[in-house]
Design an enzyme around this catalytic site. Sequence first.
Site, short mmCIF file in Angstrom:
data_model
loop_
_atom_site.label_atom_id
_atom_site.label_comp_id
_atom_site.label_asym_id
_atom_site.label_seq_id
_atom_site.Cartn_x
_atom_site.Cartn_y
_atom_site.Cartn_z
N CYS A 167 28.30 50.97 36.86
CA CYS A 167 29.44 50.59 37.50
C CYS A 167 29.99 51.75 38.47
O CYS A 167 31.03 51.52 39.29
CB CYS A 167 30.58 50.27 36.71
SG CYS A 167 29.98 48.45 35.91
N HIS A 310 39.51 51.97 39.52
CA HIS A 310 38.44 51.10 39.00
C HIS A 310 39.04 49.82 38.47
O HIS A 310 38.39 48.61 38.43
CB HIS A 310 37.81 52.04 37.91
CG HIS A 310 36.47 51.35 37.42
ND1 HIS A 310 35.45 51.00 38.39
CD2 HIS A 310 35.99 50.90 36.14
CE1 HIS A 310 34.45 50.58 37.65
NE2 HIS A 310 34.83 50.36 36.28
N GLU A 321 42.70 54.61 32.48
CA GLU A 321 42.61 54.73 34.05
C GLU A 321 44.06 55.24 34.19
O GLU A 321 44.31 56.41 34.91
CB GLU A 321 41.92 54.11 34.85
CG GLU A 321 42.20 54.41 36.32
CD GLU A 321 41.44 53.45 37.23
OE1 GLU A 321 41.13 54.02 38.37
OE2 GLU A 321 41.02 52.34 36.64
N LYS A 342 39.82 44.52 42.66
CA LYS A 342 38.88 43.76 41.71
C LYS A 342 39.59 42.48 41.33
O LYS A 342 39.13 41.49 40.94
CB LYS A 342 38.31 44.58 40.60
CG LYS A 342 37.24 45.59 40.97
CD LYS A 342 36.92 46.32 39.66
CE LYS A 342 35.77 47.27 39.86
NZ LYS A 342 36.09 48.49 40.45
N HIS A 347 34.44 42.04 39.65
CA HIS A 347 33.69 43.50 39.63
C HIS A 347 32.52 43.43 40.00
O HIS A 347 31.67 42.76 39.44
CB HIS A 347 33.93 43.79 38.05
CG HIS A 347 33.35 45.30 37.62
ND1 HIS A 347 33.12 46.13 38.59
CD2 HIS A 347 33.58 45.84 36.57
CE1 HIS A 347 32.68 47.20 38.05
NE2 HIS A 347 32.94 46.96 36.90
N PHE A 406 29.38 52.04 32.19
CA PHE A 406 28.70 52.25 30.88
C PHE A 406 28.06 53.55 30.86
O PHE A 406 27.01 53.81 31.71
CB PHE A 406 27.96 50.85 30.51
CG PHE A 406 28.47 49.67 30.50
CD1 PHE A 406 30.17 49.51 30.29
CD2 PHE A 406 27.98 48.53 30.17
CE1 PHE A 406 30.87 48.38 30.00
CE2 PHE A 406 28.55 47.08 29.81
CZ PHE A 406 30.11 47.27 29.37
#
Length: 422
Positions: A167, A310, A321, A342, A347, A406
């Site tokens: 991502c 994010h 975050e 998002k 996402h 990830f």
Amino acid sequence: MRTTNPRRVAVTGLGLVTPAGTGVEKAWSNVLEGKSCVARIGKFDPVNLKTGIAAEVKDFNAEEYMDKKSARRLDSFIKFAVAASKMALSDSGLAVTPELSPKMGVSLGCGLGGLRTMEENHKILLEGRPDRVSAFFIPMLIGNMSSGQVGIELGLRGPNILCATACAAGTHAIGIAFQNIRDNGYEAMLAGGTEAVITPLAVAGFNAIKALSTRNDEPEKASRPFDRDRDGFVVGEGSGVILLEEMERARARGAKIRAEVLGFGASGDAFHITAPPEDGIGARLAMEAALDDARSLNLSPSDIGYVNAHGTSTELNDRMETLAIKDVFKGHARDLAVSSTKSMTGHLLGAAGGVEAVFSILAIRDGILPPTINLDNPDPACDLDYVPNVKRHKALKAVMSNSFGFGGTNGAVIFGAPDAFG
């Protein structure tokens, strides 16, 4: 080709294919209005899956961007990338000449590649029909065919790169393109991300690690970053691409400068395959690296007025975050606007960084902050200004866009208003 003195890098073109719409202005308008693009999955029947919702692209016609043969032979993630790249090139007004071609490249991010193509051909194989597996199976599957097809379609012979950093891929791809122009002497790069994995296997896989929202009865409320009642992210699809160009070259041809790329940072968590560290050290290091990278242009942390987070709508990411932003910006964190687009688009995985870079640049252009929708009951641990539910006007000198993936991979990129930094 390394240059002695770093050059400055302009953004001169934008392209979007998103659940919020195909085309930059349509998508941006829907995001600013806080329109949720999440609905019951239409690409297949999700009846046996825990999650039956997604953010799908619904207004895309591949034949507007390529011939019918290509439209049949390419996976959707490749088609999205070609379309967004052609939009960005057209928006820039840049002509790809024989002289420019070797000095102009493509840098794209993609997380999972042609997963739908894999599922469809694997089914054919299991049915005992190996001779019916498509001759285009491998070219439709591999991630770098997105950047490869863009280079083929547009005649670009410079660096042709695919970042497969989950991502964070779209943001990493933009950072690499930026460095190729600033440090390595290339003249222009198309950069961003693409993804199209709303498939049964992808949804089942994300369900298996409990990453997706299961708010199937209220899909428009499922993506709710920083909200106390969030229960996972919503998978989306699409592509976002920007055209980066050496600043003096862009000015000399009279290009419209959308923004300037000021800095890029990347880091690794060295922690866990899917979960971020609670202290947010990886995110903090990426943001600090981007700020350090921009110091030569006299940018200070207080110049950042907005962070496109994010903001996945997962419990661990949103808290991490928030903490990382506070660690990086100290007292200025309370003056920052932070939002997660998002909440509208879902996402987009490897495409997220590209799409969110475009939204960040448009926020500078219009002086408007996109909202975080569905933020009805803020998590007490998420205590920054997330522009809840309604857009807001604010003049912006510089913005930061964050992406985390990830494997513990992180990226941050900073854009500045044209001419704001000399």
